[in-house]
Each structure stands twice: as structure tokens, then as C-alpha cells.
Write an enzyme that holds these catalytic residues in place. Sequence first.
Site, mmCIF file in Angstrom:
data_model
loop_
_atom_site.group_PDB
_atom_site.id
_atom_site.type_symbol
_atom_site.label_atom_id
_atom_site.label_comp_id
_atom_site.label_asym_id
_atom_site.label_seq_id
_atom_site.Cartn_x
_atom_site.Cartn_y
_atom_site.Cartn_z
ATOM 1 N N ALA A 199 0.796 -1.244 0.043
ATOM 2 C CA ALA A 199 -0.018 0.008 0.085
ATOM 3 C C ALA A 199 0.811 1.246 -0.025
ATOM 4 C CB ALA A 199 -0.823 -0.096 0.968
ATOM 5 N N CYS A 218 14.251 -7.048 4.322
ATOM 6 C CA CYS A 218 13.138 -6.789 5.077
ATOM 7 C C CYS A 218 12.249 -5.575 4.488
ATOM 8 C CB CYS A 218 13.351 -6.684 6.673
ATOM 9 S SG CYS A 218 14.727 -5.506 7.043
ATOM 10 N N ARG A 226 17.880 3.680 17.088
ATOM 11 C CA ARG A 226 17.516 2.372 17.722
ATOM 12 C C ARG A 226 17.904 2.163 19.239
ATOM 13 N NH1 ARG A 226 14.796 2.588 13.980
ATOM 14 N NH2 ARG A 226 14.734 1.020 12.228
#
Length: 844
Positions: free
Chosen positions: A338, A447, A493
Site C-alpha cells: 500500500a 526486510c 535504535r
Amino acid sequence: MTPPRPPSGRARSLRDYSSESEKMDGTGSWDTLEWTKLDSASGSGSGSGSFSNLSCLLESERVIVEGYGVVLINTDEAGTLLVTNFRILFLSEGTRKVIPLGTIPLATIEKFNKMVLKVQSSPRQSDKNPPRRLLQVTGKDMRIIVYGFRPRTKQRRNVFDALLKCSKPERVWDLYTFACGPSKFGNTNPKERLLNEYFRLLGRSSIRASMDMIEDGSFTLSNKLWRISDLNSNYNLCQTYPFAFMVPKSISDEELLQACSFRARCRLPVITWCQPGSGAVIARSSQPLVGLMMNMRSNLDEKLVAAFCSQLPGAKGERRKLYIADARPRKNALANGAMGGGSESSSNYFQSEIVFFGIDNIHAMRESFSRVRDYLDMHGTTSSDGRSSFLRHGGWTWGGGNLSSMSASVSLLGDSGWLIHIQSVLAGAAWIAARVAMESASVLVHCSDGWDRTTQLVSLACLLLDPYYRTFAGFQALVEKDWLAFGHPFSDRVGMPNISGSGNFDLPRQSSSAGSFPSSPVRQSSGSAASQSSSSSHGHNNYSPIFMQWIDSVSQLMRMYPCAFEFSPTFLVDFMDCLLSCRFGNFLCNSEKEREQCGIADACGCLWAYLTDLRSFSATSHVHCNPFYDPLKYDGPLLPPAASLAPTLWPQFHLRWACPEEAKAADIGVQCRAMTVKYSEMQKEKEAAERRVDEISFAMESLSAELLRERHLSWVARESANRATKEYAALTRAVQSLGCKINFTTSDVEDDPRSSLENNPRRRNRHGNNSDVSVSISLMSEENTSGNPIGRVCEAFCPLRTREGVCRWPEVGCAHVGSQFVGLKANFDAFDRLAIYDSYFQPK
């Protein structure tokens, strides 16, 4: 510059509180401390000089705020809390020893908030039981710390304000590592180390990279299949990729430029590891931009990916298989369509197969980490509410036959999902390693952006396949290549300020409403606590323990293969602590480009140099070295079966704060290392004893040789004595045959001071003794002569004797013998006067 010392009324030393500390039980019991006896105006100072010379302070570390009479609720210890420009220091009262649990670097703090613990009291004693003012500090290293401050003081406010200012600086240059500088832990150019690793993978290890090679672009080496490209030397192709990367030799730079636009953030497929013998590779990229309808294609991207399917060795034109491993769950990959992303179709890529690993995103990992941290805080020995896990809820957690509580506790750990996530990462990496090692296939991993789950999988698969990465040098090369060079966003992170000038998650700020502890189930169970903090979590931010999760996965492999790694679990713990503390600059910023813009390599110290320096003093006996390491046994790939991929809590890291004794007991390497040290000491004692034995043996041999010499001299002396005795006996018989008697007398020279050895050198014997031997000869009497057999012979032949034996001339004696005696005495007197320097004849 250290701020001036505050007035004495605001900051007092520990000695000023000696009278109050006498009212505390043991090391500082919270319940027995009489808060009303303390001066309400006394608070913490700013930059006091009383702690400026502490031996535990690091280089360029300075004290900003001091807090006295603070209680560490976890262990019920009283002490002094110091906030420096690097960490929170908690010192025990009196001894000033650092308490590890209460000491935490500022960059390791995930969040902190103020709380008020209301004490139940009767109406008459309401003034004597003021609320307890607490400060909860939640760390990124699996600990929750709670400090208790004196009421009616500004100590907690001063500490809280200092943490707001120092724990999350707005700019990366405000971190402690820039104030400290490189010191003795200088950082060589990481680009050189990256090129050296590329040269090793290409089979060109004999060539060493240099800055001249980087500047003139001569590092673009190749072998028959792969090459190093400098297309991103100015980071124009991809800002999160390194300045150099490996690609198929058959693909030109122009084709790479066109292919990169089909991948998210231009992170095109590149080689991260290649197998020297077979030519199989592990490649990495981001997701393809296939669009909402999943029908977008790129011929150049397909050509680039197909180039990974090189020809199999020994096969006639047969090419290897390609696996495209998508780390995400399938539904997540489809949902990304999307936003223009998605996943590949096996029909569009040559000889390929698509596999989904189902690993969750960074937000799921963050929540899972928070839950397992709360679990450890609730059921650990040193819980942040100061209560033992065995006495929670009015009864034992494990005792009293309450099996439901045990099941509930285990369920909390399972519900956290942390171990399930670890197992997913391990299973995915093991699957990749098996495809490369057993099928000689190539694998492309991605990923969404290709810098979180992708990095976890490819680096863990490389660790399984290549024994070099299981050494100290190889582990450093692996982390610098797959994590640092390929753009894992450490600032986002880990929660550090980035180059844009702001941090990445919202810290809890000041609040006024009272409530319960927001995040921990421990807090929810103790209804008397009230919080003064706001937000309970990170909200919409990019903080996530992705790298910590990978380190945890490495520790699981070390548990399965304890002899395959040169480093120990303690090395991983210290390595992770250094990373979270931001004491060194290696892991700052989000990419290689940002670190180069900030000049990290020149301005900050190097974590790798620091760890190497620690090991240099103890060699293989250091705690970072694995005493069980056997490189000959594990010189090939590690291929763990699926049944063995059952992770457990990592004791050295997860349990070190909550259950410190159990964490130490679980480290067999520490016990083995202690035995090794003991053995080494015994070996040294044995060598010292052997040296002593050698010295004694040599001394005994010397003494034996001396004894033999003394025996020989004694034998010679005895022989000389025997010969002298025989000569004396012969001389005595000869003289007695003449009717004379010899008398020998010995006298010490020292007894007669009138005697002089110099005047009579002959009196010193041959051994130098100060003794004198005198000889006298006298005529034997008739009685003695008659008893002499030689005399009787002379008498028998004497012409003056009659037959009856009577001398015819007794008055004159024996003229013959008398004449002989007179001649012998004259000769003896002449010999007695003779000396070696005198003439034999007397002058006339």
C-alpha cells in the site's frame, strides 16, 4: 569548568550526617530512618569539590550534582548519589565504594520519572510520616533502579533537572565521548578495515588497504566472479550504504545506477559474504518497490539478482539456485504494498524461490523487551520496590504449594515474546547457512528497509558459516561490515542524539498527578505507590533493541557450541555495556556517511581498541577469552538443527541485576577460568620448586666434589703421616743404635712472645701453623744402654771387655762410642745453624 561549591547549608559531607546515620539500621534501612530529624534545608550541591578527586572518575568526567543520604531501594543501601557528565554514580556511605547496581551511564538510561510513596499513618502522626520521594530510573540494560531521597529537600529536584539536561543531549557533540576525546584508544580509519575484509572475501588477503588507496580509488579489486565498486564513494548512490561494496563482476556501474531506484531507499542488492570454494553468496537489500498492485518490475534489478546465480563448480553450464528470504511476515510484506513496497515474485527472478521468515518489526521487539524487563524486576532478588520476590503478595511466589503463581510467572515470561523472537532470528539464520553450506545456493535477504532484520539474519548466518567471524578480529570485522557500514541506524535504535540535532524518543517529563507505576507489574501490585511521571513508553519513536537482540542470539549459539568461539559471554556483556554507554564513538550516528561528517574516528575513542587493551594484560586468561575455544575442532560451518534452537534467558546479561548470584553461577567459563588461574599459579609454584631443586642439586654436587677433594687431601695427609712415622721410627732406631736418645718437644710460638718466626723461618711448618718443634739428643745411661740390643752387640765386640763382661777401663767409658757421639752431635749442631741464605762455611 566545575561550578563553584555551594554554601555549606545546601551541601554537607557525609560526616555531617553521622548523627543521623546512627539511627539507621545496618547499611541504611528505609523504614528505620527518621526523616524528620534531617535538616529540611539541606540539599544537593552543584559541582562540589568534595568528590572531584575520586579515583573512580574517568578522564574528563566531572561531578555536576551531589545527593546525600540517598537510599538505593533495590538493595536497601544508603549512600551518596552523584550525577556526572557521563553517568549516575552511587557510592556506599562511609567507604565511598561504587555500588554497581546503582551506577548507570546517562546514555544507558531509557527513561526516568519522579514518584511519591504515600505512607499509611494515624491522624496524630501525619506530620511525622511525610511522603517518600522516589526517583525511578529505567535502563536499556535490563534494570530498573529506584532511589529514595530525604523529604523537605531539593535533592531529588536537582538530580532530576540534571538528568533532564545531561541524559539526552540535543546534539551528538554534547555526549561525553567528545569531551573525553580519543585518549589512548585512538581509532584507525574504519574504511581501511572494511576494505581489508573485502580483500579477504575476494581471496586477496595479501593486499592491505591504505588511505592513499582510498583517495586515488585503487581499491576496486576483483576476482573472476565479484568486484568492489566505488560507485558510492561520495554517498550519492545511497546515503546509508558504505563508500564501497561488492557486486557481480558482470554488472556495470551504469546498470547499478539504474537498478537502485527499484529498491527502497536505493538500497540495491549487494554481496555481504561469498564462499571462497563454491562461489555461493549471501546478498542483502531493501524491499522492492513493486507497488500497490504488485506488478511493477525492473529488468536491471532482475539482472543484478540473477547474477548471484553463478555457475556451479564442476557442472556443465548449470547455475546455482537463488533463495530470496523476506524476513517479514507475509501479511506485513503485502501490507507494505500500500506504501509502494512489497516483495518479489519468483516468476520474475531467475531460478529463485521466495521464503518468508515471519520476524516482527521494531515496535514489537521494543514492547517485548519492556515486558521481559518488568518480568525480571518482579521476580528477581533485587526488585526495584525493595521487596523480595519470595515475599510478594503476602506469600512466597514459589512456595506454599501455590503452583498457580508459578504458572503465572512462567506465563509472564512467555507472554513477553522475547524468546520467541530470538528463536525466529536463530531459525532464519540457520536456514540461510544451511542453504549455502549444503546446497551451495545463493541467498538474497531483505526486510522493509534492509537495516534491521536483514542485518540480524545476514550477520548471524555469516557467523555460522565462517569460523573467522568467531574470533575477536573476525567479530569486529563482522560488526563493522554488516552493522556499521551498511547503515543500521544506531542513533535511532539505541536512543542517542543524531546528527540532525535531536534525540529519537520522548522522555517522561515533570508531572503533578499522582498515580501508580505505569509500566511495571510490580508497581501495579503495590497499591501504595504514587507516580509523578507522564508517558509510560516511547510512543511513536524508533527506539528498539535490535542489536541487543542479535547479541542475545550470538550468546545462544555460544551456549550450543561452547568451544567454537574465541570470545566469552562476558566479552559480549562488556561490549554491549560500552555500546549503550556511548563512551566511545564507534556506534554513534545512523550511517557511515554521518559518522564521517561528524569526524567520529578522529574525535572519539575506539571501543575495539579499549577492549583489546583490556585483554593485552592477561592474554588468554582474561575474562573475555573463552577457555574452551577449540579452533581445530570447529574450523567449518555451524549448522544447528531445528530442535536445538530453543533459546533461554541469557544469564550473564538478563539476570546480572535481578539475580546476580545465579548469573555468576551460570557462567561455567568463569569457574573454568578460576581453575585455570589456580592451575597457572600451581604451575608457577612447581617451576619455582623445580628451580629450587636444581639449585640444591647443584649445591650438593659442589659439596660432593669438595668432599672428594677433602678426602683426597686427607688420604695424602695420612700417607705423609705414615711415611713420617716410619722415618721417625727408623731414625730413632739408628740413633738408639749409637747409644743416644731423641726427644721431640712442640711449643706454640704465641706462648713465647720472645720467639720470632721471622728470625727463625724454619720454625714455621709446611702448613703454616705457628708451632715450633725442638729436637734434643742425649747419651743414654748404662741402664738404658744395657737394655738396648744394639748396645749389647757393641759390648760383645768391645776389646776392653773381659769374658766376665766387666770393663777393663770403667773410669774412661767407651772411647769408641764416645767418639762417635761427639762427631754426630757436632754434625747436628752444624745442621741446626744452617740456613738457605747462609754460606755453608763460616767466614774465616
